[in-house]
Design an enzyme around this catalytic site. Structure first.
Site, mmCIF file in Angstrom:
data_model
loop_
_atom_site.group_PDB
_atom_site.id
_atom_site.type_symbol
_atom_site.label_atom_id
_atom_site.label_comp_id
_atom_site.label_asym_id
_atom_site.label_seq_id
_atom_site.Cartn_x
_atom_site.Cartn_y
_atom_site.Cartn_z
ATOM 1 N N SER A 62 -11.354 -1.284 -0.748
ATOM 2 C CA SER A 62 -10.022 -1.391 -0.169
ATOM 3 C C SER A 62 -10.111 -1.467 1.347
ATOM 4 C CB SER A 62 -9.149 -0.224 -0.593
ATOM 5 O OG SER A 62 -9.594 0.963 -0.043
ATOM 6 N N ASP A 73 0.824 -1.202 0.000
ATOM 7 C CA ASP A 73 0.000 0.000 0.000
ATOM 8 C C ASP A 73 0.859 1.253 0.000
ATOM 9 O OD1 ASP A 73 -2.460 1.615 0.509
ATOM 10 O OD2 ASP A 73 -3.257 -0.398 0.802
ATOM 11 N N HIS A 107 -3.948 5.864 3.556
ATOM 12 C CA HIS A 107 -4.560 4.643 3.044
ATOM 13 C C HIS A 107 -3.872 3.401 3.600
ATOM 14 C CE1 HIS A 107 -5.754 1.674 -0.068
ATOM 15 N NE2 HIS A 107 -6.853 2.414 -0.129
#
Lengths: 1059, 199
Positions: free
Chosen positions: A418, A222, A253
């Site tokens: 996600s 990520d 994220h």
């Protein structure tokens, strides 16, 4: 003072030289002063326009020598030396190019020749290895911004500037929009606000048993993670695979994802004791390249990761290096969990790698168990046009408003698949740590346990929910009683079960129809590689009329890695041509894998699985009711550039949903079904179907070329009563050249290979009836037969037979708008044509210039009523009076004012085409392929009764879940509290995915800062010096020898400029 | 005293300033260059930078007694064990080694490999790379391995792991990111990337 000006001039030269140096690298050296405009935008309304000026000039004495092939630096200099030996040139040398590419063979060299340039150039050109010699050019580019209000809502030029935005992207969502998954705003406020997603899934039960994920290595691919985040206690390693020199997460994220898996406080993750390995493969600008992934994946294999979460996806399943690498990863026993994508609710939007058989693809639901609107869905499109897509996602779980770790500290909530992906990855990690014999845990067995234990959501079809919602505790029970075996996904076929088995259940099967294909995935928990023993056996149940159907089976020759396909084609036997009822049977498959822990060499593990089959049969419908959808001439997602059908959709330039009736033409299919039509799919050339069976052939938005045999056959079919409806789209070579763009991801120019549809090919097809589409490009709103319509980037009809009905409308010339930014309204644009062929019992033909109104993607106003009217015409010969007596009816166009579109020169359609192949000169059609032939399995009838409930029968054999008990299982009730005013449910990821932006951020901010810094320093010195000059008196008392000091600068000013 | 006087001279100050300005500018420009270069991480090779590899090369001594073998795990039909034997999956012994006596087992198999060190079968690449005479080549590669490979090859511990890792497709195997440079021979133990084939 002269000194100062000198330094300023040096500085200016340096700073101006910098950008122009960069410019020469990519400059094409063939255009001079070609201004292109690009826009910087706020939403839809542009305020600022960025103008790029581009000019080139020849550099004296420098020449580019281009060789015939790629040679090393030594070989190149050798060639040049030998070429120049004969000439009089003495003063020459090779201009060194110091860049990373200089270690590798190149096909050119820059040479500086000062004397006798002419002769030496000629002698250079004579050398056998030298292709040509051209003068070196210097390219200047300048950017300037200017204000561009008033707001004109079309800007053609900017949208293609950004590169393929649909490539691999991180799958989370911005705030606001997706926030409202519930439809009632009042309900949203009282939505269940979960404390922790781990608690809702009852991970605490496993925690109490002492399982916390210890000893399991989890890789998080990520945006990175900061070093001292308070939520994590076991971050083993952080590595960076991007071009940004940081390991930290600048986006939040990666932190969020890692938190859902392994946070230990506040918003708790599933497996706080697991070993976290953070791979930073995504920059803060959300850029990533396949090559970064390849190297990072290699490292993950070396480090023997157990679980890998990839909350990242893109549509490019044709990226072979990436797909192969994911296979390699799972083959090395890494359990891959990936997000299915955020492109819902449109069908055909599955993202890679989540759509691979060996990967656990995760979709999202909200806390009320509705499929989240954003969750990608629909079958996979790999198998089109001949086959049928696989069942995906595998499983769904919470992905909307989930709480996880914030970037620095604290918790935030986020939506997107996600988020759902790490929920499953965390659960998988926790589950893996509960298993005593880790040997049993592999990508297949884990997936088998998850899908066998998943809870099916009511009222949702399998292409949206997969096997259902993740149930952690049941998965724990299944996994802990697991024996290595094979299983199937889906585990049964019931073509009559609605809505789960949509679209199969939406249309019964009948004799003479195209075989219905179900693409079943075999999961093999016994080993990474396996094979099907002998052949699958088809066993119809005689009491349940199993002999009324024929079944053909095809399958992967090798099941690797951990999985393979089993395609079941079902057809109705001739004896049931006018029969109605239910038929049942099953297919039996035996899978074998080499036994690795067997003491004897060559031992095999085997596992036999039964696939129950149940179908509903009806009598064959009349010809007029049967519609054939041409899939063969629609291209699925290719690695080439096939632009959108609607040119206004700027952020989504590619046409990638498969163009199938069960993907982005789903609404049209549903509509046709509700009108009583039976729609079948033609996955092979037009030569391969019996036209006497069908009323109408529907060709929508075809990009493919046609075999000459197909054109001949279709003409004969129409003479014999087959009708054809064509929904075309735009094709204009100037516009196609205009919409090309530079793709940052593949680092090359993307030139469209067709327009919205392949109009030149369509014209070849319809020319036998004296029809043709034009190369015009029109757009606009209009009313036809009391229906509001929108023409979104379509063409017009250029030629039509005299006795046909043609409807014209007033539209905007979008071609002009794209090319010159001018608006022009054109009257009487013929867009619809209806024609009855003259022969006895001949078919009818209907043409319409735009396909966007029946396509689900980016549709603004549907025109299903028009499709109905056209089908009325083609199937029954009834012309709706609203069309035949329309005031917009005009005389059919007979002469072409505009030229018919020619195929774009140099297009690469042949690379992706099933029809064309590269040939010296122009691509030529291949030889017509043989029509697909199914070999029906020899039935082995059983005289027994089928199980009454197909899906409740065990999905995994020899799994006794009751044996595995759970301590103090308590019902968990999610806490419900109102959302407080300041609390936001979702959280922002700034901006979209803009791979192109990265250049500006990294490449341009540094010199700007450097420049500003240098200017400040310079200004300081200038001020200092001028101060000193203007006040000479103040210096006197301090300086001991004024005379010397006053002279010394003068003596030196004369010299400095020569330095 | 002379030094102090010299420092007071304006041209000296100018030169000092100029030099520092040049240094400042070149270092920032270099940094920019580096970020561009990093986009193609692996093509870059910093001469002053060497990765600290710690690979222990085995001497190819087949007399060495091994009770347990590591192998290449992933293969569809073939496997390579750490002694360099390639065998079919059915010929794998319980200890993870290839059955040396099986008819299809071969040690140091370079059958599908080209002269540039690129093979079409991964298992052949690993086996070929394990050949003792490839040690020099591998050491040379490690000494000049690019920074992008640093993570990977500093973590590699011995000859077998090095060959497993080196033979995998990597950022060097692709052109335009989504196509192989050479789809036929993409597994390379050698120094050079696969030969570039036109699309």
């Amino acid at each position: 003072m002269a000194l100062v000006t000198l330094w300023i001039s040096i500085l200016v030269v340096l700073l101006c030289g910098g950008p122009s140096l960069v410019g020469t690298e990519s400059g094409d050296a063939n255009s001079s002063a070609s201004p292109t405009a690009a826009g910087l935008h706020c939403q839809n309304c542009p305020q600022l326009t960025l103008k790029v000026d581009f000019s080139t000039s020849i550099i004296e004495h420098e020449y580019i020598v281009v060789f015939n092939g790629y040679f090393t630096a030594r070989a190149r200099s050798h060639f040049i030396a030998s070429a120049l030996r004969s000439s009089t040139a003495l003063d020459w040398h090779i201009v060194p190019r110091d860049n990373p590419a200089s270690d590798y063979p190149s096909d050119f060299e820059v040479v500086q020749i000062r004397q006798a340039a002419r002769e030496s150039l000629l002698s250079l050109q004579d050398h056998p290895y030298i292709k040509r010699v051209t003068p070196q050019r210097k390219v200047f580019r300048s950017l300037n911004f200017f204000d561009d209000s008033p707001c004109n809502d079309t800007r053609w030029t900017q949208k293609w500037q950004s590169s393929r935005p649909l490539r691999r992207t991180s799958l989370s969502l911005g705030s606001g929009f997706w926030h409202a998954t519930g439809r009632h705003s009042s309900r949203r406020l009282l939505r269940a606000i979960p404390r922790h997603v781990a608690q809702i899934l009852q991970a605490d039960v496993l925690w109490q048993m002492g399982h916390t994920g210890s000893g399991v290595k989890v890789a998080v691919f990520d945006t990175g993670l900061s070093e001292k985040h308070p939520h994590f206690k076991n971050v083993k390693e952080r590595t960076n695979w991007t071009n940004e020199k940081t390991l930290d997460d600048g986006l939040g994220h990666g932190t969020f994802v890692a938190g859902v898996i392994a946070s230990m406080r506040e918003c708790q993750g599933f497996a706080p004791d697991s070993e976290l390995h953070i791979f930073r493969v995504f920059t803060n600008n959300q850029v990533s390249y396949t090559s970064w992934f390849l190297d990072a994946f290699n490292y993950a294999i070396l480090k023997k990761m157990d679980v890998l979460n990839l909350s990242i996806g893109g549509p490019d399943f044709m990226d072979h290096p990436f797909v192969d690498k994911v296979w390699e990863l799972t083959a090395n026993r890494v359990i891959m969990v990936s997000a299915i994508g955020n492109d819902g609710p449109l069908y055909g939007t599955l993202n890679n790698p989540a759509d691979q058989m060996d990967v656990i693809g995760v979709g999202g639901i909200d806390f009320e168990d509705n499929i989240a609107r954003f969750s990608s869905r629909g079958m996979t499109t790999w198998e089109l046009p001949g086959g049928y897509g696989r069942l995906k996602p595998d499983i769904v779980t919470y992905g909307s408003g989930v709480r996880g770790s914030g970037m620095k500290e604290g918790c935030r909530s986020l939506s997107g698949t996600s988020v759902a992906s790490p929920v499953v990855a965390g659960a998988v990690t926790l589950l893996a740590s509960t298993v005593l014999n880790r040997e049993l845990v592999n990508p297949a067995s884990m997936k088998q346990a998850l899908i066998a234990s998943a809870r099916r959501l009511p009222g949702v079809n399998m292409f949206e929910q997969g096997h259902g919602k993740l149930d952690l505790l049941r998965a724990y029970q299944v996994l802990n009683s697991y024996q290595p075996q094979a299983s199937l996904s889906p585990s049964y076929i019931d073509l009559s079960e609605c809505p789960y088995m949509w679209p199969y259940c939406s249309q019964p099967i009948y004799y003479g129809g195209m075989p219905t294909i179900v693409n079943v995935t075999i999961l093999n928990g016994m080993g990474v590689t396996g094979r099907i023993v002998d052949k699958p056996i088809w066993q119809p149940y005689l009491p349940q009329n199993g002999d009324h159907i024929d079944v053909a089976v095809s399958y992967s020759p090798i099941l690797w890695p951990w999985a393979g396909y089993l395609a079941i084609s079902i057809s109705v036997a001739k004896k049931a041509a006018s029969w109605e009822g239910i038929a049942q049977g099953h297919v039996m498959v035996t899978v074998a894998s080499p036994a690795e822990n067997d003491s004897q060499v060559g031992g095999e593990l085997t596992s036999t699985v039964k696939l129950p089959v149940k179908v509903k049969i009806v009598p064959t419908p009349p010809r007029s009711k049967r519609v054939l959808w041409d899939q063969y001439h629609n291209l699925r997602y290719p690695p080439g550039y096939f632009p959108r059908d609607n040119l206004r959709m700027k952020n989504d330039p590619l046409d990638w949903n498969g163009d199938h009736i069960h993907t982005n033409f789903r609404d049209m299919y549903q509509h046709l079904r509700s009108m009583g039509y039976f729609v079948e799919v033609l996955g092979s050339p037009i030569t391969c179907f019996d036209a006497s069976q069908y009323g109408t052939l529907l060709m929508v938005d075809s990009e493919e070329e046609y075999f000459p045999e197909e054109i001949i056959k279709l003409r004969r079919d129409v003479e014999n009563g087959l009708s054809v409806i064509v929904f075309s789209d735009w094709y204009n070579t100037s516009v196609m050249r205009k919409v090309k763009f530079y793709d940052e991801n593949t680092r090359q120019w993307w030139m469209p290979d067709t327009g919205g549809a392949n109009v030149p090919a369509l014209n070849d097809l319809v020319s036998v009836w004296g029809m043709a589409f034009s190369d015009g490009l029109y757009e606009g709103d209009f009313t036809m037969a009391d229906h509001d319509m929108y023409y979104a980037s379509g063409c017009s009809i250029a030629l039509f037979p005299d006795d046909g009905i043609v409807i014209a409308q007033t539209l905007k010339d979008q071609g002009l708008e794209v090319l010159k930014q001018e608006t022009a309204v054109v009257d009487n644009v013929p867009i619809l044509g209806l024609y009855q062929t003259p022969s006895e019992g001949g078919g009818r033909i209907a043409l319409y210039g735009d396909s966007n109104c029946i396509d689900d993607s980016h549709r603004q106003k549907d025109c299903f009523w028009l499709l109905d009217a056209l089908l009325q015409f083609t199937a029954y010969g009834m012309t709706p009076p609203s069309l035949s007596h329309s005031k917009n009816r005009m005389a059919p166009p007979t002469s072409t004012e505009r030229p018919l579109p020619e195929r774009l020169e140099g297009n690469h359609l042949y690379r992706y085409s099933k029809v064309l192949e590269a040939y010296l000169g122009d691509p030529k059609p291949r030889p017509l392929p043989a029509c697909p032939h199914l070999s029906w399995a020899k039935p082995q009838p059983l005289n027994e009764t089928a199980p009454s409930n197909l899906w409740k029968h065990q999905k995994l054999l020899s799994v006794d879940t009751d044996k595995v008990t759970l301590p103090n299982m308590r019902a968990y009730r999610p806490q419900v509290r109102p959302l407080s005013p300041g609390e936001s449910g979702a959280w922002d990821i700034p901006g979209g995915i803009m791979p192109g932006r990265y250049n500006q951020d990294v490449g341009q901010t540094i010199p700007v800062f450097a420049f500003l810094g240098a200017m400040v320093v310079l200004a300081f010195f200038v001020v200092q010096l001028t101060k000193v000059r203007s006040k000479p008196k103040r210096r006197k008392p301090r300086v001991k020898r004024p005379l010397f000091l006053q002279q010394s600068p003068q003596t030196h000013t004369g010299r400095t400029p020569t330095v | 005293m002379v030094l102090r006087r010299l420092l007071r001279k304006r041209w000296v100050l100018g030169v000092v300033f100029g030099l520092s300005l040049i240094y400042f500018l070149t270092s920032t420009l270099k940094q920019e260059e580096r970020t561009i270069r990093d986009r193609t991480l692996l093509q870059a090779r910093d001469p002053e930078h060497r990765i600290a590899w710690k690979v222990r090369f085995s001497l190819g001594n087949s007399s060495r007694q091994i009770t347990q073998c590591r192998n290449s795990i992933q293969g569809q039909a073939l496997l390579t064990d750490e002694l360099g034997y390639v065998c079919e999956r059915k010929d794998l012994l319980v200890n993870g080694c290839c059955n040396v006596n099986a008819p299809s087992s071969r040690q140091y198999m370079c059958k599908s490999c080209l002269l540039n060190g690129c093979c079409s079968v991964y298992e052949h690449c690993v086996s070929c790379c394990l050949q003792p005479d490839k040690q020099l080549l591998l050491e040379r590669f490690l000494n000049r391995a690019a920074e992008g490979f640093q993570n990977l090859f500093t973590a590699v511990e011995d000859h077998f792991e090095l060959c497993l890792a080196k033979c995998r497709t990597s950022s060097q195997s692709v052109q335009h990111e989504n196509t192989y440079r050479n789809p036929q021979a993409k597994y390379c133990y050698g120094e050079s990337p696969p030969e570039l084939l036109p699309i």
